[in-house]
Write a protein that holds these residues in place. Structure first.
Motif, PDB file in Angstrom:
ATOM      1  N   ASN A 146       8.419  -9.168   1.508  1.00  0.00           N
ATOM      2  CA  ASN A 146       7.495  -8.098   1.125  1.00  0.00           C
ATOM      3  C   ASN A 146       6.186  -8.199   1.904  1.00  0.00           C
ATOM      4  O   ASN A 146       5.622  -7.187   2.316  1.00  0.00           O
ATOM      5  CB  ASN A 146       7.227  -8.132  -0.376  1.00  0.00           C
ATOM      6  CG  ASN A 146       8.405  -7.643  -1.174  1.00  0.00           C
ATOM      7  OD1 ASN A 146       9.149  -6.780  -0.731  1.00  0.00           O
ATOM      8  ND2 ASN A 146       8.584  -8.204  -2.362  1.00  0.00           N
ATOM      9  N   GLU A 147       5.701  -9.410   2.112  1.00  0.00           N
ATOM     10  CA  GLU A 147       4.480  -9.613   2.885  1.00  0.00           C
ATOM     11  C   GLU A 147       4.681  -9.160   4.332  1.00  0.00           C
ATOM     12  O   GLU A 147       3.795  -8.551   4.933  1.00  0.00           O
ATOM     13  CB  GLU A 147       4.069 -11.085   2.851  1.00  0.00           C
ATOM     14  CG  GLU A 147       2.775 -11.380   3.564  1.00  0.00           C
ATOM     15  CD  GLU A 147       2.405 -12.846   3.539  1.00  0.00           C
ATOM     16  OE1 GLU A 147       1.385 -13.202   4.159  1.00  0.00           O
ATOM     17  OE2 GLU A 147       3.125 -13.656   2.920  1.00  0.00           O
ATOM     18  N   ALA A 148       5.848  -9.434   4.893  1.00  0.00           N
ATOM     19  CA  ALA A 148       6.141  -9.011   6.264  1.00  0.00           C
ATOM     20  C   ALA A 148       6.114  -7.487   6.368  1.00  0.00           C
ATOM     21  O   ALA A 148       5.572  -6.933   7.324  1.00  0.00           O
ATOM     22  CB  ALA A 148       7.496  -9.556   6.705  1.00  0.00           C
ATOM     23  N   LYS A 149       6.688  -6.811   5.383  1.00  0.00           N
ATOM     24  CA  LYS A 149       6.660  -5.347   5.388  1.00  0.00           C
ATOM     25  C   LYS A 149       5.230  -4.836   5.305  1.00  0.00           C
ATOM     26  O   LYS A 149       4.835  -3.931   6.046  1.00  0.00           O
ATOM     27  CB  LYS A 149       7.479  -4.789   4.229  1.00  0.00           C
ATOM     28  CG  LYS A 149       7.513  -3.251   4.203  1.00  0.00           C
ATOM     29  CD  LYS A 149       8.217  -2.721   2.996  1.00  0.00           C
ATOM     30  CE  LYS A 149       7.187  -2.536   1.918  1.00  0.00           C
ATOM     31  NZ  LYS A 149       7.614  -1.799   0.760  1.00  0.00           N
ATOM     32  N   ASP A 150       4.428  -5.439   4.431  1.00  0.00           N
ATOM     33  CA  ASP A 150       3.037  -5.018   4.286  1.00  0.00           C
ATOM     34  C   ASP A 150       2.241  -5.230   5.575  1.00  0.00           C
ATOM     35  O   ASP A 150       1.430  -4.397   5.959  1.00  0.00           O
ATOM     36  CB  ASP A 150       2.371  -5.762   3.127  1.00  0.00           C
ATOM     37  CG  ASP A 150       2.920  -5.342   1.774  1.00  0.00           C
ATOM     38  OD1 ASP A 150       3.534  -4.256   1.693  1.00  0.00           O
ATOM     39  OD2 ASP A 150       2.737  -6.103   0.800  1.00  0.00           O
ATOM     40  N   VAL A 151       2.472  -6.340   6.244  1.00  0.00           N
ATOM     41  CA  VAL A 151       1.759  -6.619   7.492  1.00  0.00           C
ATOM     42  C   VAL A 151       2.124  -5.592   8.557  1.00  0.00           C
ATOM     43  O   VAL A 151       1.259  -5.061   9.259  1.00  0.00           O
ATOM     44  CB  VAL A 151       2.057  -8.061   7.988  1.00  0.00           C
ATOM     45  CG1 VAL A 151       1.607  -8.259   9.422  1.00  0.00           C
ATOM     46  CG2 VAL A 151       1.388  -9.075   7.077  1.00  0.00           C
ATOM     47  N   LEU A 152       3.414  -5.277   8.681  1.00  0.00           N
ATOM     48  CA  LEU A 152       3.833  -4.318   9.704  1.00  0.00           C
ATOM     49  C   LEU A 152       3.393  -2.892   9.382  1.00  0.00           C
ATOM     50  O   LEU A 152       3.157  -2.094  10.287  1.00  0.00           O
ATOM     51  CB  LEU A 152       5.351  -4.365   9.889  1.00  0.00           C
ATOM     52  CG  LEU A 152       5.872  -5.600  10.606  1.00  0.00           C
ATOM     53  CD1 LEU A 152       7.390  -5.563  10.686  1.00  0.00           C
ATOM     54  CD2 LEU A 152       5.278  -5.717  11.998  1.00  0.00           C
ATOM     55  N   LEU A 153       3.278  -2.570   8.103  1.00  0.00           N
ATOM     56  CA  LEU A 153       2.819  -1.239   7.716  1.00  0.00           C
ATOM     57  C   LEU A 153       1.299  -1.135   7.691  1.00  0.00           C
ATOM     58  O   LEU A 153       0.754  -0.057   7.492  1.00  0.00           O
ATOM     59  CB  LEU A 153       3.383  -0.851   6.346  1.00  0.00           C
ATOM     60  CG  LEU A 153       4.893  -0.674   6.267  1.00  0.00           C
ATOM     61  CD1 LEU A 153       5.319  -0.312   4.865  1.00  0.00           C
ATOM     62  CD2 LEU A 153       5.351   0.385   7.253  1.00  0.00           C
ATOM     63  N   GLY A 154       0.619  -2.253   7.868  1.00  0.00           N
ATOM     64  CA  GLY A 154      -0.841  -2.243   7.883  1.00  0.00           C
ATOM     65  C   GLY A 154      -1.469  -2.355   6.512  1.00  0.00           C
ATOM     66  O   GLY A 154      -2.664  -2.162   6.354  1.00  0.00           O
ATOM     67  N   LYS A 155      -0.668  -2.658   5.515  1.00  0.00           N
ATOM     68  CA  LYS A 155      -1.187  -2.841   4.161  1.00  0.00           C
ATOM     69  C   LYS A 155      -1.463  -4.319   3.965  1.00  0.00           C
ATOM     70  O   LYS A 155      -0.555  -5.129   3.918  1.00  0.00           O
ATOM     71  CB  LYS A 155      -0.170  -2.397   3.126  1.00  0.00           C
ATOM     72  CG  LYS A 155       0.240  -0.958   3.223  1.00  0.00           C
ATOM     73  CD  LYS A 155       1.311  -0.664   2.191  1.00  0.00           C
ATOM     74  CE  LYS A 155       1.836   0.729   2.334  1.00  0.00           C
ATOM     75  NZ  LYS A 155       2.952   0.981   1.409  1.00  0.00           N
TER      76      LYS A 155
END
Length: 109
Positions: A92-101
């Motif tokens: 989930n953290e990886a997704k947030d980092v790539l989405l800029g969140k």
């Protein structure tokens, strides 16, 4: 001279062998390729590079690719199906980092 029974049996065995080889080849071609995953551990603060490695996408991937990759990896590692809570949080953290969140101490006020 060979009897018709021997000739027929030989042709039948050759046909069955060829059929088996064709089916085996088609199964081999259809099997997904085994991908090598990133062997290292997690960094203290997740970078875009590490996030892309976790999800298996490029750092510059579009929103749709990131969401598809997140879903695919999360289904494989979800805690409800025997996965790890820690890995799920990192995914989930990886997704947030790539989405800029970003959240927590890394977020800009």
């Amino acid at each position: 001279m060979a009897s018709p029974v021997v000739v027929g049996t030989t042709i039948g065995a050759a046909a069955l062998g060829a059929r088996y080889l064709i089916q085996a080849w088609q199964t081999f071609k259809a099997a997904p390729r085994v991908r090598r995953f990133y062997p290292g551990g997690f960094e203290r603060a997740m970078t875009r590079r590490e996030a892309a490695l976790i999800l298996g996408v490029r750092e510059s991937a579009v929103l749709q690719k990131i969401k598809e990759a997140h879903r695919r990896v999360m289904v494989a590692n979800h805690p409800d199906t025997g996965g790890s809570h820690y890995l799920a949080s990192k995914i989930n953290e990886a997704k947030d980092v790539l989405l800029g969140k970003t959240k927590g101490a890394n977020s800009a006020f």
